[in-house]
Design a protein around this motif. Structure first.
Motif, PDB file in Angstrom:
ATOM      1  N   LEU A  45       3.670  -1.321   3.971  1.00 50.17           N
ATOM      2  CA  LEU A  45       3.278   0.086   3.897  1.00 50.17           C
ATOM      3  C   LEU A  45       4.468   0.926   3.449  1.00 50.17           C
ATOM      4  N   MET A  93      -3.893   7.143  -0.946  1.00 57.52           N
ATOM      5  CA  MET A  93      -3.328   5.803  -0.844  1.00 57.52           C
ATOM      6  C   MET A  93      -3.594   5.049  -2.142  1.00 57.52           C
ATOM      7  N   TYR A 121       0.870  -1.170   0.000  1.00 53.64           N
ATOM      8  CA  TYR A 121       0.000   0.000   0.000  1.00 53.64           C
ATOM      9  C   TYR A 121       0.912   1.226   0.000  1.00 53.64           C
ATOM     10  N   LYS A 146       5.301   4.831   2.885  1.00 51.55           N
ATOM     11  CA  LYS A 146       4.807   6.182   3.154  1.00 51.55           C
ATOM     12  C   LYS A 146       5.740   7.205   2.523  1.00 51.55           C
ATOM     13  N   LEU A 158       1.197   5.089   0.618  1.00 55.56           N
ATOM     14  CA  LEU A 158       0.574   6.201   1.317  1.00 55.56           C
ATOM     15  C   LEU A 158       1.319   7.488   0.984  1.00 55.56           C
TER      16      LEU A 158
END
Length: 361
Positions: free
Chosen positions: A112, A34, A8, A114, A10
């Motif tokens: 994740l 996202m 994912y 970011k 972000l």
């Protein structure tokens, strides 16, 4: 069976990231984007959890803005699982509950990233709300979160009278009229003579499902799961309450700080601090039902033979990602030892519970 770990992505504007990081205790979300499976989603993001917000690796709550729902969810939780050296205890627990026929949130590990920086492995958790019920073809009904240990089905806590009957509960789905049913349940539990329990309490609680939940909590050994770490759902068709487990990372032999919790720490009857659990198991009819449910689970589902492939599948899928996780790669040796740690816990806990079955007679 392979277990894919998707990524994912972000993205936050610098000023929004600064605002998010300026106060870890602020529950107000900031806007972000996202990318999931090549789909771009407008979201709101905030930190989640209590003491876990102070960890280096923090957990998040994600609310979908555009689209308003994504893959059947308007909200998801990304748990860092920071103190669990295996990263799998929450998922292993929820999958175990699902096998027992207990309503439980879906879960999926993800990577994740970011703002282009890898933040490591997270566990995506399904939110327990109206869409949770819709996905399972269940009738809409009120859902309450047990937000603290006041949610003990009692009139008091630690010898002190509670300020109100609904202390410890937060209504997530439903309206004020639903509160009256929950107040009535708590009154019934605390005022019904024990001799009348077999006739009265099944009018309010799905007893069989309650004992499957209790067996799951006792096997996995969630010490906080009896007065906290659960949601309460009232099926509007049957009028009966069911318990939904939540926050099961401190299980399978580990404490909330990641330390060892001895296999006999939680007794076979759960915790007396839950008035409902305590009183139900004082009724011979209910005690016998719980005993038969637990006996079957100990022979079939709570065994190394049954759970080994599940544990190893999760471990093997996660290991390459743990090696890259900036918060976990330095402790990969401990991660490598976790499958056998969990297996030994299952052996010891299973043996302890089988020996304790006689205490239910």
């Amino acid at each position: 069976m392979s277990y894919p770990i998707p990524s994912y992505f972000l993205m936050l504007e610098e000023e929004d990231l600064d605002e998010l990081q300026s106060d870890i205790w602020n529950d107000d979300p900031v806007p972000a984007y996202m990318v999931i499976k090549n789909d771009l989603c407008d979201i709101d993001i905030a930190y989640r959890g209590s003491y876990t917000r102070e960890f280096r690796k923090r957990s998040y709550q994600i609310d979908f803005i555009d689209p308003e729902t994504y893959l059947g969810a308007r909200q998801i939780h990304l748990n860092a699982e920071y103190r669990d050296p295996s990263l799998i205890r929450n998922k292993l627990s929820f999958d175990f509950f699902q096998e027992l026929g207990v309503l439980s949130p879906g879960s999926q590990h993800i990577n994740l990233i970011k703002n282009g920086s890898l933040k490591g492995v997270y566990l995506q958790l399904e939110s327990v709300d109206d869409l949770f019920l819709e996905k399972r073809g269940l009738p809409l009904g009120p859902i309450y979160y047990a937000v603290n240990n006041d949610a003990n089905f009692s009139l008091s806590r630690d010898g002190k009278k509670k300020k109100c009957l609904l202390s410890g509960y937060e209504r997530i789905v439903g309206n004020e009229s639903d509160d009256a049913f929950l107040r009535k349940l708590i009154r019934k539990i605390n005022t019904t003579p024990l001799a009348d329990f077999p006739d009265e309490i099944p009018q309010y609680i799905n007893i069989e499902k309650y004992f499957y939940w209790l067996a799951g909590a006792v096997c996995t050994m969630n010490n906080d799961g009896f007065t906290h770490n659960y949601a309460l759902y009232r099926n509007s068709e049957t009028g009966l309450y069911e318990i939904i487990p939540w926050d099961y990372d401190a299980t399978w032999g580990r404490r909330v700080d990641g330390g060892v919790m001895e296999y006999d720490f939680v007794p076979i009857k759960g915790k007396k601090s839950s008035k409902l659990c305590y009183l139900l198991l004082k009724v011979p009819k209910f005690r016998k039902l719980y005993q038969s449910i637990l006996e079957e689970i100990l022979e079939t589902k709570f065994t190394v033979d049954h759970l080994e492939s599940k544990v190893m599948s999760l471990y093997q899928a996660l290991r390459p990602h743990v090696l890259l996780d900036p918060y976990k790669k330095s402790t990969v040796e401990e991660f490598d030892g976790e499958p056998e740690f969990i297996f030994q816990f299952i052996r010891d806990r299973n043996d302890y519970l089988k020996k304790s079955l006689k205490n239910l007679n």
